[in-house]
Design a protein around this motif. Sequence first.
Motif, PDB file in Angstrom:
ATOM      1  N   ARG A  70       0.887   7.221  -0.165  1.00 65.47           N
ATOM      2  CA  ARG A  70      -0.284   7.478   0.693  1.00 65.47           C
ATOM      3  C   ARG A  70       0.102   7.427   2.175  1.00 65.47           C
ATOM      4  NH1 ARG A  70      -5.241   7.401  -1.696  1.00 65.47           N
ATOM      5  NH2 ARG A  70      -5.364   6.543  -3.797  1.00 65.47           N
ATOM      6  N   GLU A  71       0.899   6.445   2.537  1.00 63.37           N
ATOM      7  CA  GLU A  71       1.328   6.307   3.938  1.00 63.37           C
ATOM      8  C   GLU A  71       2.133   7.525   4.385  1.00 63.37           C
ATOM      9  OE1 GLU A  71       1.612   4.395   7.655  1.00 63.37           O
ATOM     10  OE2 GLU A  71       0.422   3.787   5.924  1.00 63.37           O
ATOM     11  N   GLN A 103      -0.207  10.457   4.792  1.00 64.23           N
ATOM     12  CA  GLN A 103      -1.020  10.295   6.003  1.00 64.23           C
ATOM     13  C   GLN A 103      -0.215  10.624   7.254  1.00 64.23           C
ATOM     14  OE1 GLN A 103      -2.430   6.271   5.718  1.00 64.23           O
ATOM     15  NE2 GLN A 103      -4.127   6.825   4.381  1.00 64.23           N
TER      16      GLN A 103
END
Length: 96
Positions: free
Chosen positions: A55-56, A59
Amino acid sequence: MTAAIDLLKAIRSGRLQDVRAVLDTGVPVELADGRGDPGLPLGVACFMGFADIARELIQRGAKVNVLDNSQATSPLSMAIRGKRTAVVKALIELGA
């Protein structure tokens, strides 16, 4: 290349804070694999089952999709090959 290695080490160890710290130094999120295809960091995170790191990376600009998600090195394929259902779910939520 050392910073790229630091990123991959942080991903392999599953330490989200270390991943963030390396990325904050300006290391690109889209590093090429041995064949020259981008997406190595995300692929490693997906294969190893680190949904929070995946996810990081997404993002911060890692591509959740490639031209053909059935390619063995696509993030989705890497998560499936690693039997990481939580990562597969996260990738689908993020648009894979």
